[in-house]
Design a protein around this motif. Sequence first.
Motif, mmCIF file in Angstrom:
data_model
loop_
_atom_site.group_PDB
_atom_site.id
_atom_site.type_symbol
_atom_site.label_atom_id
_atom_site.label_comp_id
_atom_site.label_asym_id
_atom_site.label_seq_id
_atom_site.Cartn_x
_atom_site.Cartn_y
_atom_site.Cartn_z
ATOM 1 N N GLN A 70 0.519 -1.147 0.168
ATOM 2 C CA GLN A 70 0.042 0.051 -0.036
ATOM 3 C C GLN A 70 0.854 1.236 0.009
ATOM 4 O OE1 GLN A 70 -0.445 -2.753 2.218
ATOM 5 N NE2 GLN A 70 -2.639 -3.365 1.281
ATOM 6 N N ASN A 71 1.755 1.210 0.952
ATOM 7 C CA ASN A 71 2.801 2.529 0.976
ATOM 8 C C ASN A 71 3.517 2.996 -0.331
ATOM 9 O OD1 ASN A 71 1.839 2.221 3.479
ATOM 10 N ND2 ASN A 71 3.775 2.054 4.493
ATOM 11 N N PRO A 72 4.102 2.066 -1.077
ATOM 12 C CA PRO A 72 4.747 2.687 -2.232
ATOM 13 C C PRO A 72 3.740 3.132 -3.237
ATOM 14 C CG PRO A 72 5.274 0.014 -1.818
ATOM 15 C CD PRO A 72 4.417 0.929 -0.451
ATOM 16 N N ARG A 73 2.629 2.379 -3.599
ATOM 17 C CA ARG A 73 1.655 2.896 -4.490
ATOM 18 C C ARG A 73 1.021 4.305 -3.935
ATOM 19 N NH1 ARG A 73 -0.113 -1.363 -7.528
ATOM 20 N NH2 ARG A 73 -1.718 -0.298 -8.622
ATOM 21 N N LYS A 74 0.872 4.251 -2.687
ATOM 22 C CA LYS A 74 0.356 5.818 -2.373
ATOM 23 C C LYS A 74 1.422 7.000 -2.617
ATOM 24 C CE LYS A 74 -1.835 7.991 1.556
ATOM 25 N NZ LYS A 74 -1.824 7.810 3.101
ATOM 26 N N ILE A 75 2.686 6.806 -2.193
ATOM 27 C CA ILE A 75 3.477 7.695 -2.681
ATOM 28 C C ILE A 75 3.674 7.858 -4.103
ATOM 29 C CG2 ILE A 75 5.968 8.394 -2.503
ATOM 30 C CD1 ILE A 75 6.095 6.128 0.163
ATOM 31 N N PHE A 76 3.660 7.028 -4.818
ATOM 32 C CA PHE A 76 3.768 7.397 -6.208
ATOM 33 C C PHE A 76 2.394 7.540 -7.092
ATOM 34 C CE2 PHE A 76 7.792 5.971 -4.603
ATOM 35 C CZ PHE A 76 8.558 7.164 -4.862
ATOM 36 N N GLY A 77 1.546 7.670 -6.226
ATOM 37 C CA GLY A 77 0.107 8.034 -6.795
ATOM 38 C C GLY A 77 -0.719 6.897 -7.676
ATOM 39 N N LEU A 78 -0.337 5.638 -7.493
ATOM 40 C CA LEU A 78 -1.113 4.606 -7.983
ATOM 41 C C LEU A 78 -2.356 4.378 -7.091
ATOM 42 C CD1 LEU A 78 1.853 2.183 -8.969
ATOM 43 C CD2 LEU A 78 0.799 4.191 -10.477
ATOM 44 N N GLU A 79 -3.361 3.857 -7.818
ATOM 45 C CA GLU A 79 -4.538 3.361 -7.223
ATOM 46 C C GLU A 79 -4.306 2.464 -6.351
ATOM 47 O OE1 GLU A 79 -8.070 4.123 -7.780
ATOM 48 O OE2 GLU A 79 -6.764 6.130 -8.501
ATOM 49 N N PRO A 80 -5.001 2.225 -5.009
ATOM 50 C CA PRO A 80 -4.715 1.076 -4.076
ATOM 51 C C PRO A 80 -5.223 -0.279 -4.660
ATOM 52 C CG PRO A 80 -6.413 2.561 -3.193
ATOM 53 C CD PRO A 80 -5.919 3.210 -4.453
ATOM 54 N N LEU A 81 -4.582 -1.147 -4.317
ATOM 55 C CA LEU A 81 -4.978 -2.568 -4.768
ATOM 56 C C LEU A 81 -5.608 -3.201 -3.577
ATOM 57 C CD1 LEU A 81 -2.042 -4.388 -6.578
ATOM 58 C CD2 LEU A 81 -4.107 -3.708 -7.551
ATOM 59 N N HIS A 82 -6.797 -3.979 -3.970
ATOM 60 C CA HIS A 82 -7.272 -4.892 -3.127
ATOM 61 C C HIS A 82 -7.988 -6.051 -3.696
ATOM 62 C CE1 HIS A 82 -7.519 -1.805 0.000
ATOM 63 N NE2 HIS A 82 -8.098 -0.960 -0.766
ATOM 64 N N ILE A 83 -8.070 -7.325 -2.947
ATOM 65 C CA ILE A 83 -8.551 -8.643 -3.309
ATOM 66 C C ILE A 83 -10.160 -8.434 -3.416
ATOM 67 C CG2 ILE A 83 -8.049 -10.939 -2.938
ATOM 68 C CD1 ILE A 83 -5.649 -10.366 -1.226
ATOM 69 N N ARG A 84 -10.672 -8.475 -4.691
ATOM 70 C CA ARG A 84 -11.924 -8.461 -4.797
ATOM 71 C C ARG A 84 -12.541 -9.589 -5.827
ATOM 72 N NH1 ARG A 84 -11.555 -2.894 -5.488
ATOM 73 N NH2 ARG A 84 -11.766 -1.625 -3.397
ATOM 74 N N GLU A 85 -13.328 -10.130 -5.835
ATOM 75 C CA GLU A 85 -14.053 -10.947 -6.772
ATOM 76 C C GLU A 85 -14.386 -10.095 -8.060
ATOM 77 O OE1 GLU A 85 -16.247 -14.566 -4.279
ATOM 78 O OE2 GLU A 85 -17.152 -12.610 -4.083
ATOM 79 N N GLN A 86 -14.164 -11.028 -9.232
ATOM 80 C CA GLN A 86 -14.469 -10.406 -10.376
ATOM 81 C C GLN A 86 -13.520 -9.526 -10.972
ATOM 82 O OE1 GLN A 86 -16.335 -12.487 -11.979
ATOM 83 N NE2 GLN A 86 -16.859 -13.660 -9.958
ATOM 84 N N GLU A 87 -12.337 -9.077 -10.299
ATOM 85 C CA GLU A 87 -11.373 -8.585 -10.694
ATOM 86 C C GLU A 87 -10.026 -9.186 -11.022
ATOM 87 O OE1 GLU A 87 -10.688 -5.003 -8.119
ATOM 88 O OE2 GLU A 87 -12.549 -4.385 -8.212
ATOM 89 N N MET A 88 -9.248 -8.635 -11.694
ATOM 90 C CA MET A 88 -8.004 -9.117 -12.183
ATOM 91 C C MET A 88 -6.985 -9.521 -10.952
ATOM 92 S SD MET A 88 -4.854 -7.796 -14.754
ATOM 93 C CE MET A 88 -4.150 -6.952 -13.245
ATOM 94 N N ALA A 89 -6.677 -10.708 -11.028
ATOM 95 C CA ALA A 89 -5.838 -10.979 -9.988
ATOM 96 C C ALA A 89 -4.548 -10.618 -9.810
ATOM 97 C CB ALA A 89 -5.596 -12.762 -10.036
#
Lengths: 420, 331
Positions: free
Chosen positions: A353-372
């Motif tokens: 989470q931290n590196p994605r946040k610093i460099f402006g990427l969308e947070p990633l989560h584990i959800r059904e029907q999304e790309m693994a």
Amino acid sequence: MQILIRQAHLIDPQGPFHGSSNDILVTDGIIEGIGNFPGIKADRVIEEEGICVSPGWMDVFAHFCDPGTEYKEDLESGQAAAAHGGFTAVMILPDTRPPLQSKAEIEYIRGKAAGGIVDIYPIGALSMGLEGNLLAEMYDMRKSGAIAFSNGLNPIQSSGILLKALQYVKAFDGVIIQVPEDRSVSRHGLMNEGVVSTRIGMPGKPAIAEELMIRRDLEITRYAGSRIHFTGVSTAGAVALIRQAKSEGIRVTASVTPYHLCLTDESLSGYDTRLKVNPPLRTGADVDALRAGLLDGTIDCMASHHIPQDADAKEVEFEFAREGMIGLETCFSLMHESLDRMDLEDQVSLLCQNPRKIFGLEPLHIREQEMANLTIFNPGRSWTFQKEDIRSRSSNTPFIGKSLKGKIIGVMNQGKSSLH
Amino acid sequence: MIPANARLFRIFCVPLVPGMPLSVKHLLGIRDLTRQDIDLIFQTADNFKEILKRPIKKVPTLRDTTIVNVFFENSTRTRISFELAERRLSADVINFTASASSVRKGETLIDTVNNILAMKVDMVVMRHSAVGAPHFLAGHIQAAIVNAGDGINEHPTQALLDAFSIRERLGKVEGKKVAIIGDIMHSRVALSGIYCLQKMGAEVMVAGPPTLIPKYIGEAFGIRVSYDLREALAWCDVANILRIQLERQNMPVFSSLREYSQAYGVTRAILESLGKEIVIMHPGPINRGVELNSDVADSGNSIILQQVENGVAIRMAVLYLLAGQREEPAD
């Protein structure tokens, strides 16, 4: 292709399944279901006591040497090494030949790496030729996909150029990455200056070379009202300066390498060139301060500082050896062993989470029907790091043959999987 | 199979301390030696020094041993001293200097030395500008290595001959106060000297301009540090004055030689004002009128030429003892 991960512990803060233990069913790269699937006959079943799954990890500072020195690493081998180390995203250094200094190089990287199991985010060169004199076309590179800007392994020495760069990237809320080192102080040093360097007759790089640079850069960042990220922070003084700056509201973030969390300058008494890195290995007190800095959030994330070198670059006299070690494949284990006082959830945040946040990427989560986009790992499993395990094209690491704790099982991303 | 030591002893009777080999296979630095090693080297050197006083100074001890002197940095004295020691031991000697070599063409150190070793060389005496170069080489080749100076790290035979000369002049090293004065930072003599003197039980002080003294040296060795020449001289029994190494200073560390000599030059006048006699040493070559005035260098206090003489005996002892460490091939 159907992959079933049985009874995984999900680590996904703010995600819907955080903290649960569930089966995860992935069909053709899409998470088809999270729950209990006792009857399913998947093509591949991953089942192991103590298995954990989190959104895919991201490294913020790795060198893939492509274009220019592909015999050390290229995008393909770099991606393989990253996947092997549990990463599905990597920010790569601009220190190629030619440097990643214009739209052309950024588009080459983006195009060549597209669709690979590891997402590649090029860091654009801050200055032309990485020479520290003229600003590169950062706006254009940003449009082409450069995630941040840096002078890579040759940090900007001129205060004036750094100020202009920090102001320049404000137009698109960009981040400047610096490896903090005042070269006028450290230029002739080969390792940390201290009792050990004195005893073994090696010219030293004093801790203040790093701290002076951080102090200066923080003032410039404060003045510019811009954002800076220090990577490879290695001294106790540096951690203290960043802690103070954060409390004053300066927009600073920082990352640390896995090897600075576990090795000290004491290990250099045999002149082992595999341990020649920059910033150099410091003292035990510095290691303690870095760990404390991660625990209290002063340091935001990990950075592998994966720097491949071929044997010829390392099998020479210490003074002539090139700096750096590969680090993607051992990053998690070294961090995990060094941070036994930190919750696993927080450890994962340092990689996810931290590196994605610093460099402006969308947070990633584990959800059904999304790309693994997943990292599968077993924090409790011990393993021995063997040369045959290395996916990087280079093997410059002192950890071969070492027993490590915390094993990567595999990653999934972009419809692909890499499972051990 | 007869142990090499015993065989050498039988061929030519250099009396040895029985059953006590060196604890090392190479002489990379004083850092690796024990007090017993140093005593053994000194006792062996005593014997060689005795031989060097005879009408026939040459002994057949290393008759079937080939030694290469590999000098990647300029040196006249050290190379000549080693060469003389080797020839007095009847070794076959090859000299290799970097300026006339393929090193400039980009050949690596391992390649250079392996090429020489392919011609069946038994021992390597090496001087190199890079710290740790002999240690690196020791991991890659079979021959015994003697470090003749690696960068700013160590110069072990110099430290041994210095301590040996102190022992000769003052009867012992233990308990003596030795000040090492000058460019401590860029001197390999200083570091080896500190190790050797401490292992022999001497008290050590380093003195010189603050820009030429490593910040952590007091802490690293538990030694005294002074920036005041007079204080150092008043404290010590022996002053080892180092050469100002202009060629190794890649940063401005003092304004001019003139200024250096004003602050740190050892003169007769200063010595006379101390009210005691101290022994003066210098590893050479002397910058006369800079770190040392001629009226001191050539005085009765000086043992500078004895150091040179002892250098040959010490290097004979080191080569002899290391040759004895080598495994003899089975007949």
